[in-house]
Design a protein around this motif. Sequence first.
Motif, PDB file in Angstrom:
ATOM      1  N   PRO A 160       0.804  -1.228   0.000  1.00  0.00           N
ATOM      2  CA  PRO A 160       0.000   0.000   0.000  1.00  0.00           C
ATOM      3  C   PRO A 160       0.836   1.277   0.000  1.00  0.00           C
ATOM      4  O   PRO A 160       0.452   2.276  -0.613  1.00  0.00           O
ATOM      5  N   ASP A 161       1.990   1.262   0.649  1.00  0.00           N
ATOM      6  CA  ASP A 161       2.815   2.469   0.720  1.00  0.00           C
ATOM      7  C   ASP A 161       3.258   2.934  -0.659  1.00  0.00           C
ATOM      8  O   ASP A 161       3.302   4.127  -0.943  1.00  0.00           O
ATOM      9  N   ARG A 172      -5.045   3.556   1.799  1.00  0.00           N
ATOM     10  CA  ARG A 172      -3.754   2.885   1.825  1.00  0.00           C
ATOM     11  C   ARG A 172      -3.887   1.478   2.409  1.00  0.00           C
ATOM     12  O   ARG A 172      -3.497   1.193   3.522  1.00  0.00           O
ATOM     13  N   ASN A 173      -4.489   0.610   1.666  1.00  0.00           N
ATOM     14  CA  ASN A 173      -4.683  -0.756   2.142  1.00  0.00           C
ATOM     15  C   ASN A 173      -4.786  -1.670   0.926  1.00  0.00           C
ATOM     16  O   ASN A 173      -4.668  -1.221  -0.208  1.00  0.00           O
ATOM     17  N   ILE A 174      -5.025  -2.922   1.180  1.00  0.00           N
ATOM     18  CA  ILE A 174      -5.071  -3.897   0.088  1.00  0.00           C
ATOM     19  C   ILE A 174      -6.120  -3.522  -0.972  1.00  0.00           C
ATOM     20  O   ILE A 174      -5.904  -3.703  -2.164  1.00  0.00           O
ATOM     21  N   LEU A 175      -7.235  -2.925  -0.528  1.00  0.00           N
ATOM     22  CA  LEU A 175      -8.257  -2.570  -1.518  1.00  0.00           C
ATOM     23  C   LEU A 175      -7.769  -1.441  -2.416  1.00  0.00           C
ATOM     24  O   LEU A 175      -8.039  -1.422  -3.613  1.00  0.00           O
ATOM     25  N   GLY A 176      -7.022  -0.520  -1.820  1.00  0.00           N
ATOM     26  CA  GLY A 176      -6.416   0.540  -2.615  1.00  0.00           C
ATOM     27  C   GLY A 176      -5.439  -0.050  -3.622  1.00  0.00           C
ATOM     28  O   GLY A 176      -5.372   0.374  -4.781  1.00  0.00           O
ATOM     29  N   VAL A 177      -4.671  -1.046  -3.175  1.00  0.00           N
ATOM     30  CA  VAL A 177      -3.729  -1.727  -4.067  1.00  0.00           C
ATOM     31  C   VAL A 177      -4.489  -2.339  -5.244  1.00  0.00           C
ATOM     32  O   VAL A 177      -4.107  -2.194  -6.405  1.00  0.00           O
ATOM     33  N   LEU A 178      -5.600  -2.994  -4.933  1.00  0.00           N
ATOM     34  CA  LEU A 178      -6.370  -3.671  -5.979  1.00  0.00           C
ATOM     35  C   LEU A 178      -6.979  -2.690  -6.977  1.00  0.00           C
ATOM     36  O   LEU A 178      -7.045  -2.962  -8.164  1.00  0.00           O
ATOM     37  N   ARG A 179      -7.405  -1.530  -6.461  1.00  0.00           N
ATOM     38  CA  ARG A 179      -7.948  -0.514  -7.370  1.00  0.00           C
ATOM     39  C   ARG A 179      -6.868  -0.099  -8.367  1.00  0.00           C
ATOM     40  O   ARG A 179      -7.137   0.178  -9.515  1.00  0.00           O
ATOM     41  N   LYS A 180      -5.635  -0.061  -7.893  1.00  0.00           N
ATOM     42  CA  LYS A 180      -4.527   0.380  -8.728  1.00  0.00           C
ATOM     43  C   LYS A 180      -4.062  -0.717  -9.702  1.00  0.00           C
ATOM     44  O   LYS A 180      -3.734  -0.454 -10.847  1.00  0.00           O
ATOM     45  N   VAL A 181      -4.002  -1.940  -9.226  1.00  0.00           N
ATOM     46  CA  VAL A 181      -3.437  -3.004 -10.066  1.00  0.00           C
ATOM     47  C   VAL A 181      -4.491  -3.925 -10.668  1.00  0.00           C
ATOM     48  O   VAL A 181      -4.172  -4.824 -11.438  1.00  0.00           O
ATOM     49  N   GLU A 210       6.294   5.656   9.610  1.00  0.00           N
ATOM     50  CA  GLU A 210       5.932   4.241   9.737  1.00  0.00           C
ATOM     51  C   GLU A 210       6.605   3.384   8.672  1.00  0.00           C
ATOM     52  O   GLU A 210       7.035   2.260   8.922  1.00  0.00           O
ATOM     53  N   MET A 211       6.690   3.942   7.472  1.00  0.00           N
ATOM     54  CA  MET A 211       7.306   3.203   6.364  1.00  0.00           C
ATOM     55  C   MET A 211       8.747   2.822   6.669  1.00  0.00           C
ATOM     56  O   MET A 211       9.259   1.829   6.166  1.00  0.00           O
TER      57      MET A 211
END
Lengths: 159, 490
Positions: free
Chosen positions: B114-115, B127-136, B445-446
Motif C-alpha cells: 500500500p505504501d 492505503r490498504n489492500i483494496l487501494g492496491v487492488l484498485r490500482k493493479v 511508519e514506512m
Amino acid sequence: MAGKKQDLIVFFLGNPLMGDDSIGLRIGGMLEERLRRLGVEVVVTSESGLSLIDHMHGRDTAIIVDAVSTGSKPGRIHIYDLSDSRAGGIMAPHYMGIPEVVKLMRSLGLSPPKKIILIGIEIAEPYVVSDSLTPIMKEKLPRLVERVYVEIARLIREN
Amino acid sequence: MRKIEINPITRLEGHGKIVVVLDDEGNATKAYLQIPELRGFEKFLVGRAAEDAPIITTRICGVCPMAHHMAATKALDDLYKVEPPPAAKKIREMVYNMFMLEDHALHVYILGGPDFIVGPKAPRMERNILGVLRKVGMETGLKVIRMRKMLRGLVQEIAGKIIHPVFGLPGGISKPLSQETVKKVREAADKALEFSLFTLDVFKKIVLSNPDYIKLITSDAYTHRTYYMGLVDAKNRLNFYDGYIRIVDPEGREHAKFDVHEYQKHIAEHVEPWTYVRFSYLRDVGWKGFVDGKDSGVLAVAPLARLNVSDSMPTPRAQEAYEDFYDMLGVKPVHHTLAYHWARIIEMIYAAERIKELAEDPDIEDQHVREIPSEKPSIGIGVVEAPRGTLIHHYETDGNGIIRKANLLVATQHNAARIALSIDKAARSLIKGGNIDDGLLNMVEMAFRAYDPCHACATHAAPGTMPIALYMYDHRGRLVRKVWLGKSRI
C-alpha cells in the motif's frame, strides 16, 4: 438459507501456547463432536486473517469463537455482530482482521458470509506464554463450554 | 480508530508504540519504537524433549511457523549428529522456498504494498489492500489469493498442517514425495515464477517508473550505512535453507564468513532499559549506540541484506533482476531501507526458480528420506533465512535429549538496531515545524515497515500481530498527539 446447516461454519480460534488465549481452541476441542452432530462444519485453528478466506468462501453464516480482552470480568461472553458493512470504516492499513477479510472477499467477488457473529470470551491474562489456562479461566471452562454451545445452538436455530 | 472488540484478531489489549519527541519549534528531536513485554518462550522449552521443539516453536506465532520448524529441525540434526539423506534435504528446501514465496507475496501486496502502490501520502483509508487492488486490478487480487492457496495446499500435502507443520525429524522428514505431488509442485513452480515476474513488472511500472519514488527510496531519510548478514552457499550465492553466514561491511567487503556453530563469536546482544527487544550487533566491531558506519556494530538482515551479502543469484531470472537492481541503484551494497521491497520481489523470483529446480532434481522422488539418529545428544544449533532474516535455534540437552537451555536468535532482533535508527532518522528528517499530517506520519511508519518486522518473536512471544500507535510529546513531555496506525506484524 433457512435450515441449511451446511451453509454455516463455526471457527474456534486462538494460540495454544499463549495461556488464556487458547480458550477458543479448548472450547472448540470439547464442542467439535457435538456441533458436527448438529450438521455444522467446525474449524479449530490458530490461523487468522487472510487464511480464513478459504474456509469462509461461499458460506451464509460464520460464527467465530475467540478470546477477547476488553477489560471486563474474565469469563464474560460478548456477542458481536461483524456482518455489518461498517467494516469499511475500520480498514487497517497493513493488516487484515475479519472485517477486512470480508471486505476483500466482497471486492474480489468471493461471496463472504452474509452473517458473521463473534462470540468473544473475556480472558484474565493475555501475556503469559503457557500451555495451560490461568486458574480462574480453568475454573470457568466447563461452564463456558456449555454457554458457548447454547449460544451457537441459538444462532443455528435463528439461521 | 481503536476498536479491539470488533477485530477478534487483535485479541490483546497491549500495543506497540512509536514515540516522537518534538522541540519548541515542532521539529522531531528523537523517535523510537517501544514494544510491550512479551517473553518467556525459551524458558517454556526447558524441560521438554528436544524432538518436540519443531512442533512447539511453530506455535510461537502464526506468521512464520515454517521458519521456526525448519530451524528447529536443523538444530535436531545437529543435536543427534545425523546427516539427512539428499532427498530429505532437497524436499525440506523445496517446501521452505514455497513458504518464503508465499510470505513475501503477502508482504508485497498487503503489508508493504500500500505504501508504494497506492502512494505514501495517499489518505489512510485508501492505503490498504483494496487501494492496491484498485490500482493493479481485481484480477491481481485473485491471483494473490490463488497463488497463496495453491502453495499452502502443497505445503500441507507435503508437510502437514500449514500453521503447525509435522514434517521435519532429526535426520530427515516424515514421508517421501509421491510422483503425483512432484508433478503438482513442478506446475505450481511455473505458475509461481510467472506470478513473481508479474509482481516485478507491477513494481517496475508503478514504483520504478516514478522519479518521485526513486527520490524517496534513495533519500537520506531512509539510508543507513550498516553491516549486512545472510546465508550464502559455497559460491557466495543466495540460499534460504543452508550455507555459511556471511557478513559484509558498509563498503561491501567481506567482514566474516562462518559456520552457524560460531555465531556467538560474531554476534552479541545489547540490552536497552526502554525495550525488551535485544539488539544484535557485531561483537568484534562493538556496540557504539544507535549509529551507522563502519565503526558501529549495527547490522541488518532480510531481503536487502541477503542480496548485499551475495555475489550473485543462483538462478537465471533472479540474476537478471538482481543485476537490474544494482545497476539502477548504482552501488553495492545498497543502503536504502525502502529497497527492501524491491529485494523481496527478487527473492520471490529466486524462490520460484529454486522450487522448480528442486522439483526437477532426480533425487526428489527417492524414498529414502530419513537416517535414524544413534548419537547421544548434547548441543544442537540450526540456522535458516526466515523471511525477515537469519534465524538461529540453539538447544542444549541432557543425555536423554531433554532441553536444559534454549536460545532463539530471531531475525527481527538482528534488524532491531537498524529499525531504531530508521524510525529516528525518518522522524527527524520529515517532521519539521510542527507539521505532522497523516502522510508524514505514514512515512515515518514506512521506515520500519520496509523490514516487515515481527516483534512477536523478537520479544520471544506470541501472537504475531499487535496494534501500534504513535505518541507525540512536546519538549516538556506533554502528550500532544496520539494516532492509531492500525495493526502491524509487530
